[in-house]
Scaffold this motif. Structure first.
Motif, mmCIF file in Angstrom:
data_model
loop_
_atom_site.group_PDB
_atom_site.id
_atom_site.type_symbol
_atom_site.label_atom_id
_atom_site.label_comp_id
_atom_site.label_asym_id
_atom_site.label_seq_id
_atom_site.Cartn_x
_atom_site.Cartn_y
_atom_site.Cartn_z
ATOM 1 N N ALA B 2 1.029 -1.409 0.004
ATOM 2 C CA ALA B 2 -0.034 0.067 0.109
ATOM 3 C C ALA B 2 0.787 1.361 -0.009
ATOM 4 O O ALA B 2 2.199 1.107 0.598
ATOM 5 C CB ALA B 2 -1.003 0.000 1.171
ATOM 6 N N LEU B 3 0.591 2.389 -0.543
ATOM 7 C CA LEU B 3 1.080 3.518 -0.665
ATOM 8 C C LEU B 3 0.786 4.247 0.683
ATOM 9 O O LEU B 3 -0.152 4.467 0.987
ATOM 10 C CB LEU B 3 0.586 4.263 -1.798
ATOM 11 N N ILE B 5 1.439 7.868 1.781
ATOM 12 C CA ILE B 5 1.933 9.022 1.244
ATOM 13 C C ILE B 5 3.134 9.732 1.848
ATOM 14 O O ILE B 5 2.939 9.964 3.153
ATOM 15 C CB ILE B 5 0.770 10.185 1.573
ATOM 16 N N PRO B 6 4.321 9.959 1.141
ATOM 17 C CA PRO B 6 5.244 10.283 1.888
ATOM 18 C C PRO B 6 5.251 11.853 1.972
ATOM 19 O O PRO B 6 5.779 12.691 1.179
ATOM 20 C CB PRO B 6 6.538 10.262 0.445
ATOM 21 N N GLU B 8 6.240 15.440 3.951
ATOM 22 C CA GLU B 8 7.281 16.191 4.642
ATOM 23 C C GLU B 8 6.679 16.712 6.031
ATOM 24 O O GLU B 8 5.570 17.349 5.992
ATOM 25 C CB GLU B 8 7.914 17.349 3.941
ATOM 26 N N LEU B 37 1.334 22.001 -2.398
ATOM 27 C CA LEU B 37 1.089 20.565 -1.678
ATOM 28 C C LEU B 37 0.193 20.665 -0.848
ATOM 29 O O LEU B 37 0.244 20.564 0.340
ATOM 30 C CB LEU B 37 2.465 20.146 -1.473
ATOM 31 N N PHE B 39 -1.748 18.409 0.284
ATOM 32 C CA PHE B 39 -1.894 17.168 1.042
ATOM 33 C C PHE B 39 -0.997 17.315 2.397
ATOM 34 O O PHE B 39 -1.129 16.447 3.090
ATOM 35 C CB PHE B 39 -1.753 15.901 0.285
ATOM 36 N N GLU B 40 -0.174 18.499 2.515
ATOM 37 C CA GLU B 40 0.673 18.431 3.562
ATOM 38 C C GLU B 40 0.891 19.982 4.213
ATOM 39 O O GLU B 40 1.680 20.260 4.880
ATOM 40 C CB GLU B 40 1.967 17.926 3.295
#
Ligand code: B12
Ligand code: SF4
Lengths: 446, 312
Positions: B2-3, B5-6, B8, B37, B39-40
């Motif tokens: 499964a991924l 999410i990397p 920061e 970005l 998502f972060e």
């Protein structure tokens, strides 16, 4: 994931037989870890060792070649997220989409545009790299006819075959089976059939899914079906989704060595408005798209996009530069004008281009300033009167020209006095500031 | 597999800087992650687009550009109104006429124009000198005083004149644009010098120095990326000021925005080419972290705003 020397050592024969040219297996392992040797040098390495090291050595993002022959382009195989960390290596490919409904004249026009797309910029030849033939409405015969039209019309240009219907791809690929096209795309529904075609025809295969989780699953599945050359499409079309998805894909691959996403990416930048399409494509160029598909390839659009790509993919550590020399432009004779500029490729090619435009044969003395532009070199103290004087004296240019007049860039007009002092007997003429004024300037003198 | 999410983890954040007053005031900055970005991190303010006007007629601007502005450039006030009507978030008044090589106008004349423009529009105003470091000190002092209370951004403060320019901004409650030359350390150094003299770091907008597509754009791009990384990842308070990119002046002097198609048929039509040149330069700068753009062509600015909207 990089392995340490000690880890690699565990997998070597440990006989210290020296056949690899190193005194011990450990010494060889250290060289392998530093990527200064290849496992091939050890004739006794086990299959296990080869497999393990092969995987560890695989680049985080697989490199994939589109097409064959001298127009083939390699994409992917990148190692960093920011160009200043090292550099971006393999420029994204630009492809133009030809829809099946454009068969005939419209397609012919686009094919011609692709063939005429090559421009020369800063010494590099840049062009539209590929053509994507897109199925519409599922007419296999029509699709195949457009593929054939493209193969015949633009021989050697890499192809992308766009359809989610395996039967359509099957029909189209007969015309380009040996040309390593990219098939777009395998989806959750058609993966087996598409993988089968890709394997049979040795084509690359794009996997298209809606979102990153689905993409990960699909990529693993298709890889499991035996296709290695994959290209990823997460379905992102909006600029924001593009940046987010492509960043996550790149990070996962490079920082986490996450194999399912360790492949090049493809985006479709198509927009109704041509400038909007240019700008959307630009975002892809900067943020990790490996293949950018466009609806149209107006000359101005490609000039902007190819220039951007060139900017982003230049080596940040080493400016593009040309060799120090006195270059002959046109059929220069001993009485032709002599000009000086720096060896920054951009400066050199702009100036050279304008001198060529002027049709006035000339000598262009190019001085090594470590690849800095005229003003930058001047500000950095590398384009000073004494350095220029020394260069001119040592260049032997006096053998080429019978006169002693040197034309300097207008932006460094302040140098003229000091130069006349340092180059006794020479007349220093201040040229125009911008190179595009050179034709007028040179013609007026001729 | 499964991924995961990397993501920061960012320890820093970009300051908010407000320009102008009232309903049309504009706030820039505030980003808590690398550009767009979502998502972060969060991006409370979208990058703002300023359109540039001058205190003199744009006689040396290329034809394509002058055509896009039409008769509006006859007076700075008219020109400013035209820009506001054409979608500018901010007006950037460049007091080019004060340059000794131009009309060598005196500071009082410049201040008068600045006050008139400030009164004519209700969107925020950026006031730029002519780029002549010495003359700019007097010009900007006068212009800053004449627009007191309008919460403008004035600049550019550079290494040679930052003390006087910053003092003028401080005395008149304006924000400051500080420009260094394409170097991460120089950018930081200038912000340090400014704070050492008592200028509030949260009132600075940093100009890393722009360049045009095809002409050094990659230098600006990477310097900005590095500034943003230092601000967010290393939590460097001296790098956390919003960034402005002054792109019009660079874009509208390169051959790609000037040469007619007849001269370079392989480059395609001039109008689209020139407009795209500025729009693509703009998109590169926002992608690298620009919080404000100074542009010249209303059409290109509209395209920049479109892509910004798509990115938010
Ligand atoms: C990119 C850039 C850099 C890059 C280097 C790029 C490179 N490879 O040269 C970097 C970031 C490294 C850099 C560094 C510096 N830079 Co710098 N840089 C620029 C920038 C943005 C673009 C330069 C460029 O690529 N121009 C394009 C090329 C093609 O221009 P060009 O060589 O001048 O050629 C044109 C003309 O001169 C003419 N021409 C060229 N040759 C000839 C010959 C003849 C005969 C004729 C007639 C005409 C002609 O034709 C060309 C096109 O019209 C400019 C600002 C700008 N927008 O121009 C500043 C600029 C050149 N830099 C400047 C400065 C001060 C510096 C630094 C000293 C800053 C610092 N303190 O660190 C350093 C010095 C470098 C060092 N110590 O190593 C100043 C110079 C100011 C001045 N007048 O002194 C500039 C003008 C910025 C500014 N407005 O302040 N820089
Ligand atoms: S050839 Fe192989 S076994 Fe022999 S020393 Fe080198 S690594 Fe060890």
């Amino acid at each position: 994931m990089a392995l340490s020397g000690v880890e690699i050592f565990k997998y070597l024969p440990k006989t210290n037989c020296k056949k690899c040219g190193h005194p011990t297996c450990l010494a060889f392992a250290m060289k392998l870890a530093a990527k200064q040797a290849s496992l091939d040098s050890c004739p006794d390495a086990s299959e296990d060792a080869k497999k393990l090291l092969g995987e560890a050595a695989a680049p985080p993002i697989r490199g994939i070649t589109l097409g064959t022959g001298d127009k083939a382009v390699k994409v992917g195989d990148e190692i960093c997220l920011f160009r200043h960390e090292k550099k971006f290596f393999n420029p994204n490919a630009f492809a133009v989409a030809i829809r099946a409904s454009e068969a005939g004249d419209a397609a012919a026009k686009k094919i011609e545009a692709v063939k005429a797309s090559e421009i020369d910029r800063v010494g590099q030849k840049l062009r539209v790299d590929a053509i994507a033939v897109a199925d519409e409405g599922g007419d296999a015969a029509k699709f195949a006819s457009v593929v054939k039209q493209v193969v015949d019309g633009a021989p050697g240009v890499p192809l992308i075959l766009v359809s989610k219907n395996p039967a359509i791809i099957e029909a189209g690929i007969t015309h380009c089976a040996d040309k390593k096209p990219l098939i777009y795309a395998a989806t959750a529904e058609n993966a087996e059939a598409m993988a089968k075609i890709a394997k049979e025809k040795k084509a690359s295969l794009a996997v298209a899914a809606d979102g990153l989780d689905a993409l990960t699953a699909l990529s693993e599945k298709v890889k499991g079906l035996g296709v290695d050359d994959l290209v990823l499409d997460s379905g992102a079309r909006k600029a924001k989704d593009m940046i987010e998805h492509l960043t996550i894909i790149r990070r996962a691959a490079i920082k986490k060595n996450f194999k399912p996403l360790g492949y090049p990416t493809i985006i479709f930048a198509g927009r109704d408005n041509a400038v909007a399409e240019t700008v959307a494509a630009a975002v892809g160029v900067m943020k990790y798209a490996s293949i950018v598909v466009l609806n149209s390839i107006e000359k101005w659009k490609m000039l902007a996009l190819l220039s951007l790509r060139q900017n982003i993919y230049t080596d940040p550590q080493v400016p593009m530069q040309v060799a120090q020399n006195v270059y002959k432009v046109g059929d220069a004779k001993e009485n032709s004008p002599l000009m000086i500029t720096t060896n920054f490729s951009l400066s050199y090619f702009i100036v050279r281009g304008e001198v060529e435009n002027s049709k006035v044969p000339s000598w262009l003395a190019v001085m090594d300033n470590e690849g800095l532009s005229v003003l930058t070199a001047w500000a950095a103290g590398k384009f000073t009167a004494s350095k220029i004087a020394q260069f001119i004296t040592e260049s032997g240019v006096e053998k080429n020209v019978s006169h002693k007049e040197l034309i300097i860039p207008g932006y460094v007009a302040v140098l003229s006095g000091a130069l006349e002092e340092k180059l006794p007997g020479w007349k220093i003429t201040v040229g125009p500031r911008e190179a595009n004024q050179l034709p007028t300037f040179l013609k007026a003198r001729a | 597999m499964a991924l995961a999410i990397p993501k920061e983890t960012y320890s820093g954040k970009i300051y908010h800087v407000q320009l102008g007053t009232g309903a049309k005031a504009v706030t820039i900055g505030g980003a808590s992650a690398l550009p767009f970005l979502g998502f972060e991190g969060t991006f409370p303010n979208k990058p703002a687009v300023a359109l540039e006007i001058m205190d003199i007629a744009p006689d040396d601007w290329p034809e394509t550009l002058r055509k896009a502005i039409g008769g509006a450039s006859a007076s700075p006030v008219q020109w400013a109104k035209f820009c506001q009507q054409n979608g500018a978030d901010i007006i950037a008044l460049r007091l080019m006429g004060t340059h000794p090589d131009q009309k060598n106008k005196n500071p009082e004349e410049a201040a008068k124009v600045a006050a008139e423009v400030a009164a004519a529009v209700d969107i925020p105003l950026v006031i730029l000198g002519s780029g002549h470091a010495e003359k700019d000190t007097q010009v900007l002092q006068a212009a800053a005083a004449a627009t007191r209370g309008k919460n403008c951004a004035i600049g550019k403060a550079v290494e040679e004149n930052y003390k006087t320019v910053a003092a003028a901004a401080m005395a008149n409650d304006h924000k400051l644009i500080a420009m260094s030359q394409l170097d991460v350390n120089l950018a930081k150094q200038l912000n340090i010098l400014l704070t050492q003299m008592g200028f509030d770091k949260e009132r600075i907008i940093m100009d890393p120095m722009s360049s045009a597509l095809g002409y050094g754009l990659e230098y600006t791009y990477s310097v900005m990326e590095r500034i943003r990384l230092a601000a967010l990842m290393q939590n460097d308070p001296m790098m956390q000021t919003p960034i402005v990119c002054d792109i019009g002046a660079n874009v509208w002097k390169v051959k790609e925005t000037l040469a007619p198609e007849a001269e370079v048929p392989e480059w395609g039509g001039l109008e689209d080419r020139a407009l795209a040149w500025e729009a693509v330069t703009a998109s590169a700068m926002v992608t690298a972290g620009a919080d404000m753009l100074i542009m010249r062509h209303p059409g290109a600015a509209a395209k920049a705003k479109e892509v910004i909207a798509e990115l938010m």
